[in-house]
Design a protein around this motif. Structure first.
Motif, short mmCIF file in Angstrom:
data_model
loop_
_atom_site.label_atom_id
_atom_site.label_comp_id
_atom_site.label_asym_id
_atom_site.label_seq_id
_atom_site.Cartn_x
_atom_site.Cartn_y
_atom_site.Cartn_z
N THR A 120 0.82 -1.21 0.00
CA THR A 120 0.00 0.00 0.00
C THR A 120 0.85 1.26 0.00
O THR A 120 2.00 1.27 0.44
CB THR A 120 -0.95 0.02 1.21
OG1 THR A 120 -0.17 -0.06 2.42
CG2 THR A 120 -1.93 -1.14 1.16
N VAL A 121 0.25 2.36 -0.46
CA VAL A 121 0.98 3.63 -0.54
C VAL A 121 1.32 4.18 0.83
O VAL A 121 2.23 5.00 0.97
CB VAL A 121 0.18 4.68 -1.33
CG1 VAL A 121 -0.04 4.22 -2.76
CG2 VAL A 121 -1.17 4.98 -0.65
N GLN A 122 0.59 3.74 1.86
CA GLN A 122 0.83 4.27 3.20
C GLN A 122 2.22 3.92 3.73
O GLN A 122 2.74 4.62 4.59
CB GLN A 122 -0.24 3.78 4.17
CG GLN A 122 -1.59 4.45 4.01
CD GLN A 122 -2.45 3.85 2.93
OE1 GLN A 122 -2.10 2.83 2.33
NE2 GLN A 122 -3.59 4.47 2.65
N ILE A 123 2.82 2.86 3.24
CA ILE A 123 4.18 2.50 3.68
C ILE A 123 5.15 3.62 3.32
O ILE A 123 5.94 4.08 4.14
CB ILE A 123 4.63 1.16 3.05
CG1 ILE A 123 3.72 0.02 3.53
CG2 ILE A 123 6.08 0.88 3.40
CD1 ILE A 123 4.00 -1.31 2.86
N SER A 128 8.30 8.53 4.64
CA SER A 128 8.61 9.91 4.27
C SER A 128 8.42 10.87 5.44
O SER A 128 9.07 11.91 5.51
CB SER A 128 7.72 10.36 3.10
OG SER A 128 8.00 9.61 1.94
N ALA A 129 7.52 10.50 6.35
CA ALA A 129 7.25 11.34 7.52
C ALA A 129 8.16 11.03 8.69
O ALA A 129 8.03 11.62 9.77
CB ALA A 129 5.79 11.19 7.94
N GLN A 135 9.66 0.36 13.09
CA GLN A 135 8.36 0.72 13.67
C GLN A 135 7.20 0.20 12.82
O GLN A 135 6.06 0.25 13.25
CB GLN A 135 8.24 2.24 13.81
CG GLN A 135 9.10 2.87 14.88
CD GLN A 135 8.89 4.37 14.94
OE1 GLN A 135 9.34 5.11 14.06
NE2 GLN A 135 8.20 4.83 15.97
N ILE A 136 7.50 -0.27 11.62
CA ILE A 136 6.46 -0.68 10.68
C ILE A 136 6.31 -2.20 10.68
O ILE A 136 7.28 -2.93 10.54
CB ILE A 136 6.79 -0.18 9.26
CG1 ILE A 136 6.81 1.35 9.23
CG2 ILE A 136 5.80 -0.73 8.24
CD1 ILE A 136 7.28 1.93 7.91
N VAL A 137 5.07 -2.65 10.85
CA VAL A 137 4.76 -4.08 10.81
C VAL A 137 3.84 -4.31 9.62
O VAL A 137 2.77 -3.70 9.52
CB VAL A 137 4.07 -4.54 12.12
CG1 VAL A 137 3.83 -6.05 12.08
CG2 VAL A 137 4.90 -4.16 13.34
N VAL A 138 4.26 -5.17 8.69
CA VAL A 138 3.53 -5.38 7.45
C VAL A 138 2.64 -6.62 7.54
O VAL A 138 3.08 -7.68 7.99
CB VAL A 138 4.51 -5.52 6.27
CG1 VAL A 138 3.74 -5.74 4.96
CG2 VAL A 138 5.40 -4.29 6.16
N TYR A 157 -3.15 1.27 13.13
CA TYR A 157 -3.25 0.72 11.78
C TYR A 157 -3.54 1.89 10.86
O TYR A 157 -4.40 2.73 11.16
CB TYR A 157 -4.38 -0.30 11.70
CG TYR A 157 -4.83 -0.60 10.27
CD1 TYR A 157 -4.03 -1.35 9.42
CD2 TYR A 157 -6.03 -0.10 9.78
CE1 TYR A 157 -4.42 -1.61 8.12
CE2 TYR A 157 -6.43 -0.34 8.47
CZ TYR A 157 -5.62 -1.10 7.65
OH TYR A 157 -6.00 -1.35 6.35
N VAL A 158 -2.83 1.99 9.76
CA VAL A 158 -3.06 3.10 8.84
C VAL A 158 -3.79 2.63 7.59
O VAL A 158 -3.46 1.60 7.01
CB VAL A 158 -1.75 3.82 8.47
CG1 VAL A 158 -0.80 2.90 7.70
CG2 VAL A 158 -2.04 5.08 7.69
N GLY A 159 -4.80 3.39 7.25
CA GLY A 159 -5.57 3.15 6.04
C GLY A 159 -6.19 4.48 5.64
O GLY A 159 -5.68 5.54 6.01
N THR A 160 -7.28 4.44 4.92
CA THR A 160 -7.96 5.69 4.60
C THR A 160 -8.76 6.16 5.81
O THR A 160 -9.27 5.35 6.59
CB THR A 160 -8.92 5.52 3.41
OG1 THR A 160 -9.99 4.63 3.78
CG2 THR A 160 -8.19 4.97 2.20
#
Length: 240
Positions: A120-123, A128-129, A135-138, A157-160
């Motif tokens: 997903t684009v959120q990765i 970038s931020a 810190q990221i779990v896929v 959890y990140v999504g829309t």
């Protein structure tokens, strides 16, 4: 004419309900548009996010439900006219114990873990931020990420923002926080995608989308799923 469309389990955009019926805002939009161009049979194919683009490229199905448009993805598939514009957001445990409101706030806490769906684009947005790799779990899909969130294995959890809002409304164990728009005011857009050789279907879908998007019927149908004018108007104004 028969069209096969691939989808994911990500309400309110697309999901399988308790009666094993495929439903959601983007499923309904696809149904309306495809019926209008003369499609008589629509077959829904459940898949994973990672398989969406390869699957349509290889002809396993004819089109994909809307996902975010990126230059990288456009190298392998052709996108329709945009159908929505959506900001990101966090889904969090109720109470938001670590006070996470943005990628930057999460990056500032070395003990915070962010759940994302593979591909997903959120990765990229998180990195970038300033969110670090560790810190990221896929996860393969949304359901696995939500289970991890409830189990305390991740903190957000990140999504829309729209999707997370719908999840929080349906389950009091969660709360949702929308991220602010970027400084330039641009909001990422989403669209149906097709193999680069499927020109006829793309052209027919695009023609109908331009007629239908923004209509009273379209807005009424989307409102049932929490998709508001805010998510529709910018793609209408763009006339893309």
């Amino acid at each position: 004419m028969k069209v096969r469309i691939a989808y994911l389990e990500e309400p309110p955009f697309y999901s399988t309900d308790q009666n094993h019926t495929v439903t959601g805002s983007d499923i309904e939009l696809a149904d309306v548009v495809l019926r209008a161009i003369g499609v008589t049979s629509i077959e829904h194919q459940l898949t994973s996010f990672e398989e969406l683009l390869p699957g349509v490229q290889e002809g396993r199905w004819d089109m994909n439900v809307p996902i975010f448009v990126t230059p990288e993805r456009a190298k392998s598939v052709t996108f329709s006219a945009p159908v929505w514009a959506l900001v990101d957001g966090f889904l969090l445990p109720s109470g938001n114990p670590k006070a996470l409101t943005s990628y930057e706030s999460l990056a500032a806490r070395s003990d915070a873990r962010l759940g994302v769906v593979a591909g997903t684009v959120q990765i990229g947005s998180a990195k970038s931020a300033g969110v670090s790799e560790n810190q990221i779990v896929v996860f393969k899909g949304q359901s696995e990420a939500l289970e991890a969130l409830l189990a305390g294995k991740i903190d957000a959890y990140v999504g829309t923002a729209v999707g997370n809002r719908a999840l929080a409304v349906s389950d009091s164990r969660f709360e949702a926080v929308a991220h602010e728009k970027s400084k330039d005011g641009k909001v990422p857009v989403g669209a149906f995608s097709f193999s680069k050789s499927n020109h006829a279907l793309l052209q027919a879908v695009d023609e109908q989308l331009r007629k239908y998007l923004g209509s009273a019927d379209h807005r009424t149908r989307m409102a049932k799923y929490g998709i508001t004018d805010a998510e529709i108007d910018s793609v209408i104004a763009g006339k893309m």
